[in-house]
Design an enzyme around this catalytic site. Structure first.
Site, PDB file in Angstrom:
ATOM      1  N   SER A 145      39.516  75.939  19.176  1.00  0.00           N
ATOM      2  CA  SER A 145      39.872  77.505  19.237  1.00  0.00           C
ATOM      3  C   SER A 145      40.467  78.417  20.496  1.00  0.00           C
ATOM      4  CB  SER A 145      39.039  78.088  18.459  1.00  0.00           C
ATOM      5  OG  SER A 145      39.075  79.373  17.817  1.00  0.00           O
ATOM      6  N   HIS A 163      40.692  74.759  12.067  1.00  0.00           N
ATOM      7  CA  HIS A 163      38.420  75.404  11.946  1.00  0.00           C
ATOM      8  C   HIS A 163      38.146  75.391  10.296  1.00  0.00           C
ATOM      9  CE1 HIS A 163      40.139  77.757  14.851  1.00  0.00           C
ATOM     10  NE2 HIS A 163      39.450  78.791  14.994  1.00  0.00           N
ATOM     11  N   GLU A 214      47.133  74.631  15.060  1.00  0.00           N
ATOM     12  CA  GLU A 214      46.461  75.003  14.336  1.00  0.00           C
ATOM     13  C   GLU A 214      45.669  76.193  13.775  1.00  0.00           C
ATOM     14  OE1 GLU A 214      43.236  75.533  15.014  1.00  0.00           O
ATOM     15  OE2 GLU A 214      42.905  75.563  16.315  1.00  0.00           O
TER      16      GLU A 214
END
Length: 311
Positions: A116, A282, A215
């Site tokens: 992330s 995630h 992502e």
């Protein structure tokens, strides 16, 4: 595919008895969120220690920039620490990456794991030390999202020198995103927001010949379109070898155009293999992959195989 690339700094594999420091370079977390991660790492024979400022808090940041940078630099400078596990993402890593002592990173390389917002940290360590890392879950572990297979995947990436293979999963939302073919190149990337936010900074890697990993979470399709269009217009996708598409979790809004439509439109005409459906990101069942090492993307067979980040 070879792991023996002299231009890449691959840290030693983690072994039982090794100390790993849990740090929070981005957003704040709480001890009860990290307790399960500590239990998991301890079960692998590692010795997790919580960094002094890991539970600090300043609004949406895990404490002041100086505190977060101090924990990172302490980890890189301490010879007893053999690995650095980020607790979570959130926001804030970009505010501290210029404070990292890259000489210490190069002197005693350690495996760094996270995802992330930690994409910003991985990019900085790649720029400053050519350090390979692991894109995987943080120590603020949630069994419902990261079950046994997620733990096993992170264990493999941190504590073995085996190549990592991730297969496309038909149940993943991005599974229909595919351009057949086979590509070999260094796997770089991570969270799409952070890749785009790195444009124009010294940390933006040269993606020529690379397999780009993307992502995302909670970004509607039009924002995903905007970010991918930005990357296209900036020219950074022109020399790609291929694209590995991970999980785009909760990326929906009221429009009929889906995130799969956007990914197909913005990536499908690059002239390179594209493989969606990879459980990296995630979403539930998140798997870990090395970043910075050689990868083979076989979009025809539906597999991504990556050389280990550790030696």
């Amino acid at each position: 595919m070879t792991a023996d690339d002299p231009s890449v700094l691959r840290p030693p594999v983690l072994r039982e008895g090794d100390t790993v420091l849990l740090v929070s370079p981005s957003g704040p977390t709480r001890p009860e969120r990290v307790a399960r991660g500590i239990e998991l790492l301890t079960g692998w024979g590692l010795r997790p220690q919580v960094a002094p400022n890991a539970y600090a808090r300043r609004g949406y940041l895990a404490g002041d920039d100086a505190l977060r940078a101090a924990d990172l630099n302490a980890a890189f400078a301490d010879p007893r620490v053999r690995g650095v596990i980020c607790t979570r993402g959130g926001y804030g890593a970009q505010r501290v990456v210029d404070l990292i002592d890259m000489a210490a990173v190069r002197r005693d390389p350690k495996v760094v794991a996270g995802f992330s917002d930690i994409t910003a940290l991985q990019f900085a360590l790649w720029r400053g030390a050519r350090l390979a890392g692991v894109h995987g879950p943080g120590a603020a572990w949630v069994d419902e999202r990261t079950p046994l297979r997620s733990a096993e995947s992170l264990h493999t990436a941190l504590m073995t020198t085996a190549p990592v293979t991730v297969e496309a999963v038909p149940g993943e939302e991005t599974y229909p995103v595919r351009v057949p073919g086979r590509a070999v190149g260094r796997l770089l990337g991570g969270n799409l927001c952070l890749i785009t936010a790195t444009l124009g900074t010294p940390d933006m890697p040269d993606l020529t010949g690379a397999v780009l990993l993307v992502e995302e979470v909670q970004e509607p399709p039009y924002k995903v379109d905007r970010m991918l269009t930005h990357l296209r217009r900036a020219g950074v996708l022109d020399g790609l070898a291929g694209v590995a598409v991970g999980q785009f979790t909760d990326c929906a809004d009221g429009w009929a155009t889906t995130v799969v439509d956007v990914l197909t439109d913005r990536l499908g005409d690059l002239g390179v293999p594209v493989l969606g459906g990879l459980p990296i990101g995630h979403g539930p069942g998140q798997l870990s992959v090395p970043v910075g090492t050689s990868a083979t993307l076989d979009a025809t067979a539906g597999t991504l195989t990556v050389a280990p980040a550790v030696r």
